[in-house]
Design an enzyme around this catalytic site. Structure first.
Site, short mmCIF file in Angstrom:
data_model
loop_
_atom_site.label_atom_id
_atom_site.label_comp_id
_atom_site.label_asym_id
_atom_site.label_seq_id
_atom_site.Cartn_x
_atom_site.Cartn_y
_atom_site.Cartn_z
N LYS A 58 0.79 -1.23 -0.07
CA LYS A 58 0.14 0.00 0.08
C LYS A 58 0.87 1.01 -0.01
O LYS A 58 2.13 1.11 0.53
CB LYS A 58 -0.92 0.04 1.39
N ARG A 66 -7.44 4.05 1.87
CA ARG A 66 -6.73 3.63 0.92
C ARG A 66 -7.54 2.53 0.32
O ARG A 66 -7.44 2.28 -1.12
CB ARG A 66 -5.22 3.29 1.23
N VAL A 111 -2.22 -10.71 6.97
CA VAL A 111 -2.67 -11.77 8.16
C VAL A 111 -4.05 -11.94 7.86
O VAL A 111 -5.12 -11.45 7.63
CB VAL A 111 -2.83 -10.67 9.51
N GLU A 118 -11.59 -7.90 13.41
CA GLU A 118 -11.29 -6.60 13.16
C GLU A 118 -11.96 -5.64 14.20
O GLU A 118 -13.18 -5.91 14.14
CB GLU A 118 -11.74 -6.51 11.74
N ASP A 216 -3.22 -1.31 9.53
CA ASP A 216 -3.24 0.21 9.14
C ASP A 216 -3.23 1.07 10.41
O ASP A 216 -4.34 0.99 11.34
CB ASP A 216 -4.69 0.40 8.27
N HIS A 760 -0.02 29.49 12.53
CA HIS A 760 -0.64 29.19 13.85
C HIS A 760 -0.32 27.84 13.94
O HIS A 760 -1.25 26.99 13.07
CB HIS A 760 -1.68 29.83 14.20
N LEU A 779 -21.67 31.67 12.19
CA LEU A 779 -22.07 33.02 12.81
C LEU A 779 -22.84 34.01 12.31
O LEU A 779 -23.45 34.68 12.45
CB LEU A 779 -20.38 33.78 12.79
N PRO A 787 -18.54 40.36 7.79
CA PRO A 787 -18.29 40.91 6.50
C PRO A 787 -18.21 39.89 5.40
O PRO A 787 -18.15 38.76 5.68
CB PRO A 787 -17.14 41.71 6.71
#
Length: 1107
Positions: A58, A66, A111, A118, A216, A760, A779, A787
């Protein structure tokens, strides 16, 4: 940034190395990495299991889902893997909006398992703690795990136990697997905490009779914890998001950033684009990118980046030349534009950074012209006028079109000019500053009167302001309660607020005191400083025109004890010590507000600080902040910039608009915008750019709601996080009734094909609701005034506060001639500011012309230390630079070195060595012993170099023949300095003199003074054989010849060096080596205290006292 994605291979390696669990973790370290350059023979040799096991292959490039994209090859042998890779390796693939080439693949053992085996597990961080998600059905079809999974939140400082995992997460897991899963999940959580992960997901996690298999995995770690976890992490690589290449220039800037205290960031989006940016400030860089994209430039935007935190001229030069190099590699049919922008800086010296950019522009002026680059500049902050002047001048001298604007121009207006959406003014409008003070006219040292003539409207008392709308029933108003629900104070700063500053930040403290003085505070806001690396002492500062001393304490306990009036701590501690110093400060009940300036504190430590602060009712501002300001009352550190901006933005008295921002630089821009469109700022706080700021938007919005003097609240949010949604909820529920103007920056992120981490740490959306676009719409729907773009923010603030649009208003600072009280106040208070701008000249305390340590590297008389070693100028060359400010010829450098060698020592019997030895044997230290020897140097011992040079030069220059000179000195009863030796003679010559003479005669262009001295020697030795030209005399006259004939000095300069005593320094420097040798020799030989023997002393006593 803090949360950085790592590759699956790196994540698994960290897990396999460090997890501690009783569960049997299988296939440890069974993975192999494959690229186009892989040597398959070597790969199978290193990983023999590839030849015997079924395999999974992979891509390992931070690609989500994926399996659903068909990018996983399952249950294949090695040949099958290679065939599968032929169809995928180095092939372009589209994932969502991102296009990229598949380059790195991971091969692991296959596996075999059933669906029932799982599971899904994920751990991620939030402000309150770490969330553990578990679902009993993992794999490709796991679906919406947020809705399906069992959830468990482990609070900050909490512990996860196996019993808790079984009880809350494993309710639908078969009993035979519960113990294994519980042990693994607890071990995984401990690993997550210990290695400072911020996100860790395993899907699927397979559990069967053999143990646990991690199939994964996706993970992010807190990159700021490098200094804590380096030993466990090793050297980690952080791959770019899929769809964006990793460029060497990005790595170069990242390396510069790591080595600098400043912030330097660069991300290449489209190297062929025509729009390039070089923006100062993490918040401002996002605003400029937003505006470019809003105006249709997203496809042509070449880069994202920022420089901030006061980078040096050299660092800015390195950053700028990297960008200029990138943008001049490919031509664009429309030419290119470079936007050099930024908000109004708080403490960065704009002129210094612009000088670095100017150097880069000069170096690249040819390519810039060839590629038809036009440059647009807008900046404000300390010394910005000089910076803009220099930038304008380079445009004129190079012929490159450079358009320069200052704070009078809206921050992003240059983007519209650059993209052709607005005209470029021929003459930029000049900004009119600042406030009109009514100051006391006396010569008193008291602060000016409290009355001010406001620039827009007079600040009103709370009784004069419009009352806030009535809050929802049951909620406290500002008049009813001064504390919020968590018992934190509504009012953080008052006119009499006192603070302790942690760290030796003298410039920031002086700025605070000047602000205090302008605001007519009766006393300075800074009570003391704490700096653990020195002893207790006093530090000098200015209060107006008076000098005052502030105490500096070695430990915080003493400072708190002696200043009980202090209730605020401003911490300039480094990222490594900020946590400990903050925790210590919170142990003192008197502290109710702490500002943490440092950037780069690990998120886990910040969350611990937040938890403790909430428990103790302490308000935290920061980390990663410039602080905050309350006009007329108090300012934190460098907030608000220099005094020109304090006055221009009318921050010396309160207005009626309060704001809260993440960005420190953008908070200063808000000061500017609000001062131009309203009656000014009441209070402003920059909460910091980290993912988990100490206080949130809502914390401060509620404070502002409960403060009667505030009419309007302005919030400048940004991409990342969900704090803005709490404001939406507050508006809808009626808790917030005052008008709120809000804009979230980072709207450009949704237009990029790949993920971009902005400046940031918290400016990155992890889900759709965290995008700036989504938050702005929420908002707007909630009733906030939002604005259309940042460009319109000022207009919306103006319109909503006043009800109509008004032109920008200015007031002026009048300098009143003859008013001594006023002028004394102005020039003494603002002296350092005007000096920075070059408007006045103030003598410095020291002047130096030989060395400059302020830049990127040490400079000796204009020569960098790198060049000193590259040119191999040696000790003689360095001495020439530091003593004579000249690059001396090679022979002159060699002569200096020879002089040092021949004067290094002359045995233990001479007075200087003798003193050094006696002192060393008395048990004194090296410096004391060396000084004892040096103090014997004078006219009689070693100090004849200068005197000999002066005497021989004067005689030679006056035209005396050698015989006249000898006779005159004899007649005057003076010794000829440099003539005579106790041991050596014409028959027993001093080989030191002979060696020097041979070199000088062979290499010096002229030896007139030496020849003159040798003629004098012939006369003196004819009288007495030991009256030779000794080594002191020889060096003295030969040095004069060198200075006069090497071509580096005028005659006056050469004579001046002789006059000021430079030549004796040669003997002092040389003989110091010998004295130190004698000291070390005595210590090595372990010689005891020296006592001079009686039989070597002649006792001459008065006759009546003799035996």
């Amino acid at each position: 940034m803090s949360a950085k994605a790592i590759s699956e291979q790196t994540g698994k390696e960290l897990l396999y190395k460090n997890i501690c669990t009783s569960a049997a973790v299988q296939n440890r370290f069974h993975y192999a990495s494959v690229t186009a350059e892989t040597d398959w023979a070597r790969l199978t040799q290193d990983h023999s299991w590839l030849l015997t096991e079924r395999l999974v292959v992979k891509p390992d490039q931070l690609i989500k889902r994926r399996g659903k994209l068909g990018l996983v090859g399952i249950n294949k042998d090695l040949q099958g893997v290679r065939e599968w890779l032929k169809d995928h390796l180095m092939k372009e693939t589209t994932v969502g909006k991102a296009k990229g080439v598949l380059k790195n693949f991971l091969i692991e053992p296959f596996v075999p398992h059933t669906q029932e085996e799982e599971f899904y597990v994920c751990i991620y961080a939030t402000r309150e703690g770490d969330h553990v998600l578990f679902h009993h059905e993992g794999g490709v079809e796991v679906g919406d795990v947020d809705a399906k999974a069992q959830k468990l939140m482990v609070p900050v400082d909490g512990k996860l136990t196996e019993d808790l995992v079984k009880e809350q997460l494993l309710t639908q897991v078969p009993d035979d697997k519960k113990d294994v899963l519980a042990s693994f999940i607890v071990g995984l959580f401990n690993l997550y905490e210990d290695l400072y992960f911020t996100y860790l997901e395993i899907n699927p996690l397979v559990v069967n009779q053999d143990g646990v298999y991690v199939l994964d995995m996706a993970a992010k770690i807190d990159g700021t914890a490098d200094y804590i976890c380096k030993a466990k992490w090793g050297d980690l690589e952080f791959p770019p998001p899929f769809g964006r290449e990793a460029y060497p220039e990005e790595a170069y800037i990242a390396d510069l950033d790591a080595k600098s205290g400043a912030s330097l960031k660069l991300t290449l989006l489209n190297p062929r684009g025509r729009i390039w940016t070089m923006v100062a400030g993490g918040g401002a860089s996002v605003v400029y990118s937003d505006t470019i994209c809003d105006l249709g430039g997203v496809d042509e935007l070449a880069n994202y980046g920022e420089y901030s935190g006061a980078p040096s001229e050299q660092q800015t030069y390195d950053y700028a030349k990297t960008i200029l190099s990138l943008m001049t590699r490919e031509k664009h049919p429309l030419g290119k534009v470079l936007i050099i922008g930024g908000s109004i800086a708080n403490f960065t010296n704009v002129a210094a950074t612009f000088k670095g950019i100017v150097r880069a522009i000069k170096d690249y002026q040819g390519p810039l012209k060839e590629h038809e680059v036009t440059i647009f500049v807008r900046r404000g902050g300390p010394n910005y006028q000089e910076g803009l002047r220099v930038m304008g001048e380079v445009g004129k001298t190079t012929g490159i079109p450079i358009h320069v604007f200052g704070t009078e121009t809206h921050m992003t207006a240059i983007v519209g000019m650059a993209l052709g959406h607005r005209p470029i003014p021929n003459q930029p409008p000049m900004d009119a500053h600042t406030a009109n003070f009514l100051l006391n006219a006396s010569n008193s040292a008291a602060t000016p009167a409290t009355t001010r003539t406001a620039s827009f409207s007079e600040p009103k008392s709370p009784t004069d302001t419009c009352p806030a709308k009535k809050c929802k029933a049951g909620l406290p108003t500002g008049n009813e309660q001064s504390f919020m629900l968590n018992s934190k104070a509504t009012t953080l700063f008052r006119k009499n607020t006192k603070t302790i500053v942690w760290g030796m930040q003298t410039r920031a403290v002086q700025g605070m005191l000047d602000f205090d003085y302008v605001c007519s505070r009766e006393e300075p806001s800074v009570a003391a400083m704490v700096y653990p690396f020195t002893g207790d002492h006093k530090q000098k500062f200015y209060w107006g025109h008076k000098e005052i001393l502030l105490p500096v304490y070695k430990n915080m306990a003493d400072a708190m004890k002696k200043h009980p009036e202090v209730d605020v701590l401003i911490s300039f501690a480094s990222l490594r010590s900020a946590f400990d110093s903050t925790v210590e400060a919170m142990q003192y009940p008197q502290i109710h507000t702490i500002a943490i300036i440092a950037e780069g504190i690990p998120e886990a430590l910040t969350r611990k600080v937040i938890k403790m602060a909430d428990e103790k009712g302490v308000t935290i501002i920061g980390p990663a902040t410039v602080g905050g300001i309350k006009p007329g009352c108090f300012k934190i550190g460098n907030t608000g910039g220099m005094l020109d901006n304090i006055l221009a933005s009318k921050l010396y008295r309160p207005g009626s608009v309060a704001y809260v921002s993440r960005s420190g630089g953008m908070s200063n821009e808000l000061n500017n915008i609000i001062s131009r469109t309203t009656d000014g700022v009441y209070e402003g706080v920059a909460i910091g750019g980290d993912r988990y700021p100490g206080s949130t938007f809502m914390d401060h919005v509620l404070r502002y709601q409960d403060t009667p003097g505030i009419k309007m609240i302005v919030v400048l949010g940004e991409i990342g996080g969900t704090e803005e949604y709490k404001i939406c909820q507050g508006i809808k529920e009626g808790r917030i009734t005052k008008p709120v103007v809000c804009w979230c920056i980072g709207t450009c992120a949704t237009m990029f094909a790949s993920e971009v981490q902005f400046g940031h740490a918290g400016a990155c959306a992890n889900q759709a609701s965290e995008t700036a676009v989504a938050k702005n719409q929420a908002l707007r729907d909630a009733g906030a005034y939002v604005p259309k773009s940042f460009d319109e923010l000022g207009d919306v603030i103006n319109l909503e506060l006043t009800g109509f649009r008004v032109p920008h208003c200015y007031c002026y600072l009048w300098i009143i001639p003859g008013n001594t009280g006023y002028n004394g106040y102005l020039w003494n208070l603002l002296g350092f500011f005007f000096q920075e701008l070059g408007l006045i000249r103030k003598p410095a305390s020291f002047m130096t012309s030989i060395c400059d340590e302020r830049g990127q590297e040490l400079i000796y008389a204009g020569m960098s230390i790198t060049e000193v070693f590259r040119e191999e100028i040696g000790i003689g060359g360095v001495l020439g630079l530091l003593w004579f400010q000249r690059r001396l010829p090679r022979y002159a450098c060699q002569f200096i070195e020879m002089c040092l060698m021949v004067t290094a020592d002359h045995g233990p019997a001479v007075s200087g060595a003798h003193n050094t030895i006696v002192c060393a044997r008395a048990g004194k230290d090296l410096i004391s012993s060396l000084t004892s020897g040096l103090l014997t140097i004078g006219d009689r011992f070693g100090g004849a170099l200068d005197a000999a040079a002066k005497q021989f030069s004067k005689a030679f220059d006056s035209g005396m023949i050698p015989m006249e000179f000898v006779n005159k000195m004899k007649k005057d009863g003076k010794l000829i300095m440099g003539i005579g030796h106790r041991v050596k003679s014409i028959n027993n010559p001093d080989m030191r003199v002979q060696i020097l003479k041979d070199f000088v005669k062979q290499n010096f262009p002229s030896t007139q003074l030496l020849d003159y001295a040798l003629d004098v020697e012939k006369i003196t030795t004819s009288k007495k054989p030991n009256l030779i030209l000794n080594v002191d005399g020889f060096i003295g006259v030969a040095f004069v010849d060198m200075l006069r004939t090497c071509g580096g000095f005028t005659r006056d300069e050469a004579d001046e060096f002789v006059e000021i005593g430079a030549l004796n320094g040669i003997f002092v420097l040389g003989r110091s080596m010998g004295f130190i040798g004698h000291y070390l020799d005595q210590k090595r030989l372990k010689q005891g205290l020296y006592r001079h023997p009686w039989d070597d002393i002649s006792y001459v006593l008065p006759e009546h006292m003799s035996m």
